[in-house]
Motif scaffolding. Structure first.
Motif, PDB file in Angstrom:
ATOM      1  N   VAL A 177       5.370  -7.152  -9.165  1.00  0.00           N
ATOM      2  CA  VAL A 177       5.981  -6.163  -8.276  1.00  0.00           C
ATOM      3  C   VAL A 177       5.528  -6.311  -6.831  1.00  0.00           C
ATOM      4  CG1 VAL A 177       6.455  -4.439 -10.051  1.00  0.00           C
ATOM      5  CG2 VAL A 177       4.206  -4.477  -8.937  1.00  0.00           C
ATOM      6  N   ARG A 178       4.643  -7.269  -6.568  1.00  0.00           N
ATOM      7  CA  ARG A 178       4.256  -7.577  -5.186  1.00  0.00           C
ATOM      8  C   ARG A 178       5.202  -8.611  -4.567  1.00  0.00           C
ATOM      9  NH1 ARG A 178      -1.299  -9.768  -4.759  1.00  0.00           N
ATOM     10  NH2 ARG A 178      -1.094  -9.164  -2.577  1.00  0.00           N
ATOM     11  N   ASP A 179       6.145  -9.085  -5.342  1.00  0.00           N
ATOM     12  CA  ASP A 179       7.083 -10.114  -4.895  1.00  0.00           C
ATOM     13  C   ASP A 179       8.459  -9.480  -4.692  1.00  0.00           C
ATOM     14  OD1 ASP A 179       8.938 -12.217  -4.741  1.00  0.00           O
ATOM     15  OD2 ASP A 179       7.788 -13.497  -6.095  1.00  0.00           O
ATOM     16  N   TRP A 217      -7.799  -3.521   1.343  1.00  0.00           N
ATOM     17  CA  TRP A 217      -6.834  -2.497   1.779  1.00  0.00           C
ATOM     18  C   TRP A 217      -5.408  -2.986   1.558  1.00  0.00           C
ATOM     19  CZ3 TRP A 217      -7.171   2.467   3.849  1.00  0.00           C
ATOM     20  CH2 TRP A 217      -6.013   2.964   4.437  1.00  0.00           C
ATOM     21  N   ASP A 218      -5.131  -4.198   2.024  1.00  0.00           N
ATOM     22  CA  ASP A 218      -3.770  -4.728   1.927  1.00  0.00           C
ATOM     23  C   ASP A 218      -3.339  -4.913   0.473  1.00  0.00           C
ATOM     24  OD1 ASP A 218      -3.633  -4.755   4.671  1.00  0.00           O
ATOM     25  OD2 ASP A 218      -4.050  -6.908   4.867  1.00  0.00           O
ATOM     26  N   PHE A 219      -4.239  -5.433  -0.365  1.00  0.00           N
ATOM     27  CA  PHE A 219      -3.901  -5.634  -1.765  1.00  0.00           C
ATOM     28  C   PHE A 219      -3.598  -4.308  -2.447  1.00  0.00           C
ATOM     29  CE2 PHE A 219      -5.126  -5.643  -6.236  1.00  0.00           C
ATOM     30  CZ  PHE A 219      -4.319  -6.641  -6.732  1.00  0.00           C
ATOM     31  N   LYS A 260       3.437  -0.118  -1.992  1.00  0.00           N
ATOM     32  CA  LYS A 260       4.597  -0.885  -1.553  1.00  0.00           C
ATOM     33  C   LYS A 260       5.425  -1.388  -2.731  1.00  0.00           C
ATOM     34  CE  LYS A 260       5.999  -4.382   1.816  1.00  0.00           C
ATOM     35  NZ  LYS A 260       5.520  -5.400   2.797  1.00  0.00           N
ATOM     36  N   SER A 261       4.792  -1.608  -3.878  1.00  0.00           N
ATOM     37  CA  SER A 261       5.556  -2.028  -5.057  1.00  0.00           C
ATOM     38  C   SER A 261       6.605  -0.981  -5.417  1.00  0.00           C
ATOM     39  CB  SER A 261       4.615  -2.255  -6.248  1.00  0.00           C
ATOM     40  OG  SER A 261       4.038  -1.030  -6.683  1.00  0.00           O
ATOM     41  N   MET A 262       6.257   0.302  -5.253  1.00  0.00           N
ATOM     42  CA  MET A 262       7.215   1.369  -5.557  1.00  0.00           C
ATOM     43  C   MET A 262       8.335   1.394  -4.528  1.00  0.00           C
ATOM     44  SD  MET A 262       4.754   4.396  -6.959  1.00  0.00           S
ATOM     45  CE  MET A 262       3.444   4.042  -8.154  1.00  0.00           C
TER      46      MET A 262
END
Length: 244
Positions: free
Chosen positions: A60-62, A99-101, A108-110
């Motif tokens: 979901v990070r892609d 933080w970013d991960f 951000k995945s949502m």
């Protein structure tokens, strides 16, 4: 009551274990057609015997992968966002990379999945989005949960924003704020804390026990079903009294 989701299509992230898995199984048992995703393909494979219609690897990070999954699956009635990571520590131990991960995976995945599936929901005039947040960050601060709490507060705000923007268009968006839930990832954190780790987690729960993934899934099922048709934009706390 049975067949509460009969005829509905549900897309679930982080479905290989823990809360996501319990939600996927609960939805399937209530006759939804469930599309279960995760990066853990081995965990996904074991869902076949639980009545899950479709399993697929998804990071979901892609963004491109999320969009491709939405195109493959097509319109859904329910979106359950369960992907997340619990980062341990204070601001002093949180690097920019940490933080970013955490924000990428937890929040951000949502953003990615909702943006991908919302147009289909709007075209159909209906949709229930359920995001897994946390009592930590949304209701109460917890020690050594600095960036985790920040991400979960963002999830609650994201949830309310989507709810407000589309409340008149058949879309409902709610989030669930669990306390300490006994899942594989939680047990890993307890083990990492050393002897008595699990007991330490239990001790901070006023009820004297941990919550279960099935208890969270029961609330998710309600929010995904038509029984909660008048409920949107709410952060539902289910924490065994931790925030009292």
């Amino acid at each position: 009551m049975s067949d509460r989701l009969k005829g509905k299509r549900a897309f679930v992230t982080a479905a290989a274990a823990g809360i996501g898995r319990a939600c996927a199984i609960a939805f399937a048992r209530e006759r939804a057609t469930v599309f279960a995703t995760d990066v853990d393909e081995k965990g996904l494979a074991s869902l076949a015997q639980e009545g899950i219609a479709d399993v697929a690897r998804l990071d979901v990070r892609d963004t491109a992968a999320v969009n491709a999954a939405a195109s493959r699956v097509g319109n859904v009635d329910i979106l359950l966002n369960a992907a997340g990571f619990v980062h341990n520590g204070t601001i002093l131990g949180c690097s920019d990379e940490d933080w970013d991960f955490s924000f990428d995976l937890n929040a951000k995945s949502m953003h990615r999945t909702i943006r991908a599936f919302l147009p289909g929901m709007l075209a159909a005039g209906r949709g229930a989005i359920v995001n897994i947040a946390s009592a930590a960050g949304v209701v109460k601060a917890a020690p050594n949960r600095y960036v985790y709490a920040a991400t979960k507060a963002a999830v609650a705000a994201l949830t309310r924003s989507v709810a407000a923007d589309f409340v008149g268009k058949g879309i409902r968006c709610n989030c669930i704020c669990p306390g300490t839930i006994e899942t594989p990832s939680m047990l890993e954190r307890a083990a990492a804390a050393g002897p008595g780790g699990r007991e330490m987690f239990v001790s901070r729960q006023p009820m004297g026990r941990l919550g279960t993934a099935d208890e969270i899934a029961a609330l998710a099922l309600y929010l995904a079903s038509d029984e909660s048709a008048f409920t949107t934009g709410v952060a539902h706390v289910i924490d065994g009294g931790w925030t009292l």
